[in-house]
Design an enzyme around this catalytic site. Structure first.
Site, PDB file in Angstrom:
ATOM      1  N   ARG A 236     -15.002  56.426 -11.806  1.00  0.00           N
ATOM      2  CA  ARG A 236     -13.766  55.845 -12.341  1.00  0.00           C
ATOM      3  C   ARG A 236     -13.418  54.627 -11.485  1.00  0.00           C
ATOM      4  NH1 ARG A 236     -14.740  58.013 -16.256  1.00  0.00           N
ATOM      5  NH2 ARG A 236     -13.596  59.581 -17.452  1.00  0.00           N
ATOM      6  N   ASP A 260     -20.183  50.686 -13.027  1.00  0.00           N
ATOM      7  CA  ASP A 260     -20.142  50.947 -14.469  1.00  0.00           C
ATOM      8  C   ASP A 260     -18.692  51.117 -14.912  1.00  0.00           C
ATOM      9  OD1 ASP A 260     -21.423  51.461 -16.994  1.00  0.00           O
ATOM     10  OD2 ASP A 260     -20.905  53.583 -16.758  1.00  0.00           O
ATOM     11  N   GLU A 265     -10.264  48.346 -16.472  1.00  0.00           N
ATOM     12  CA  GLU A 265     -11.210  48.150 -17.569  1.00  0.00           C
ATOM     13  C   GLU A 265     -10.596  48.324 -18.954  1.00  0.00           C
ATOM     14  OE1 GLU A 265     -13.950  51.406 -16.376  1.00  0.00           O
ATOM     15  OE2 GLU A 265     -13.605  52.254 -18.359  1.00  0.00           O
ATOM     16  N   HIS A 297     -19.061  50.566 -18.675  1.00  0.00           N
ATOM     17  CA  HIS A 297     -18.864  52.000 -18.927  1.00  0.00           C
ATOM     18  C   HIS A 297     -19.888  52.534 -19.932  1.00  0.00           C
ATOM     19  CE1 HIS A 297     -15.521  55.145 -18.301  1.00  0.00           C
ATOM     20  NE2 HIS A 297     -16.659  55.759 -18.575  1.00  0.00           N
TER      21      HIS A 297
END
Ligand code: NAD
Length: 332
Positions: A236, A260, A265, A297
């Site tokens: 996260r 990622d 985001e 992600h």
């Protein structure tokens, strides 16, 4: 036939969900917009709604869903921080999720990111396409023989640690709930967090975001690390204080970062913003570093994981009609 309103639909949802539902069992109503107080009316007449990580399922939305006859909220993800569970319970609406779909997908993505960054694949790919076959500034390093710090040894962290052991690397792990038998079996050694931070050449995060883990990596903890350390985060974004990370990248304290996930985001990842002016200055700065590699992600995004998400989601939804108990761990 049960009507299901699917919010925040992406092309792969349209492909995978109907593919696993037996014909004649579910009538899908795919909406590209997210669930919110404004978009609840699009669920009218549906027995269930199917939502994803960025749909807003707060008390007001749940009240409106209940009034329109919805009896089930089916999350096609594991996390449920966007759902007011108490409000759902009070309204008599069941909430189900997909607790685990493919930990291998995320662990393998963490390793893919690390290798790409470490061997500068992202840079050489672009170079070769320009017919530049020079190796200048592409020197990487072996993973073999390095010390990898795995923070969080749940489903994903364990698999990542096992893969790194396959590289013949030393694996240190930190988890407040350690798994000593697993560690002994795979040659992994648990350490306290400061010791792991100080000893690791590569640090990979596999713990959940909780109030106490927010900004786990911050100016203080980044300073405890070995100079030139590589950090991988597929968990996260808010686990890392991004501004502190940028400062540490500028001084060379951090030698490389593969992400990622990103703190802010929401509204950026999963969207095609090409052709627009990126408004997030922190992300813009991160994207300028040659030693930062970012994916949006996509750790979960494999054929196997999507199939499993669709399978469990459909199974959950159909249990509403047959009134059979939900699968273990799916009902919230
Ligand atoms: P899990 O619940 O199986 O494991 C999490 C582990 O973290 C547990 O062992 C827990 O004890 C440990 N932990 C809790 N607090 C900790 C702390 N302060 N320090 C160290 N460890 C701590 O979860 P999982 O399935 O392995 O998933 C890990 C994370 O991966 C999730 O929280 C999620 O944020 C992320 N994830 C990302 C993607 C993606 O697409 N990138 C997909 C799925 C999950």
């Amino acid at each position: 036939m049960l009507e299901v309103a699917v919010y925040d639909t992406k092309p792969y949802d349209r492909e995978y969900l109907p593919a696993v539902a037996e014909a004649g069992t579910i009538r899908w109503r795919f909406h590209e917009f997210r669930l919110s107080a404004e978009t609840v009316p699009a669920a009218r007449g549906a027995g269930a709604v199917c939502v994803f990580v960025n749909d807003l399922v707060d008390a007001a939305v749940i009240k409106a869903l209940s009034e329109s006859g919805v009896r089930l909220i089916a999350l096609r993800c594991a996390g449920f921080n966007n759902v007011d569970l108490a409000a759902a319970k009070a309204a008599g609406i069941s909430v189900v999720r997909v607790p685990a779909y493919s930990p291998h997908a995320v662990a393998e993505h963490a390793v893919a990111l690390l290798l790409a960054l470490n061997r500068k694949i992202h840079r050489s790919y672009n170079r070769v396409r320009e017919l530049n076959f020079s190796l200048a500034r592409l020197v990487g390093s072996n993973v073999q023989g390095k010390t990898i710090g795995v923070i969080g040894t749940g489903k994903i962290g364990k698999i990542a640690a096992q893969i790194f052991r396959g590289f013949d690397a030393t694996v240190l792990a930190y988890d407040p709930m350690p798994s000593p038998d697993w560690a002994a079996q795979h040659g992994v050694r648990y350490a306290e967090l400061p010791a792991l931070l100080a000893a690791s050449d590569i640090i990979t995060l596999h713990l959940p975001l909780l109030p106490e883990t927010k900004h786990l990596l911050n100016a203080t903890t980044l300073a405890l690390m070995k100079r030139g350390v590589t950090i991988v985060n597929t968990s996260r974004g808010k686990l890392i204080d991004t501004k502190a990370l940028i400062r540490a990248l500028k001084t060379g304290q951090i030698g490389g970062v593969a992400l990622d996930v990103y703190e802010e985001e929401e509204g950026i990842f999963f969207e095609d913003l090409s052709g627009q002016v990126l408004q997030d200055d922190v992300l813009s700065r991160l994207l300028t570093f040659p030693n930062v590699l970012i994916t949006a992600h996509q750790g979960f995004f494999t054929h196997e994981a999507l199939q499993e998400i669709a399978r469990v989601t459909v199974e959950n939804i159909l249990k509403l009609e047959t009134k059979t108990p939900f699968l273990d761990g799916t009902r919230l």
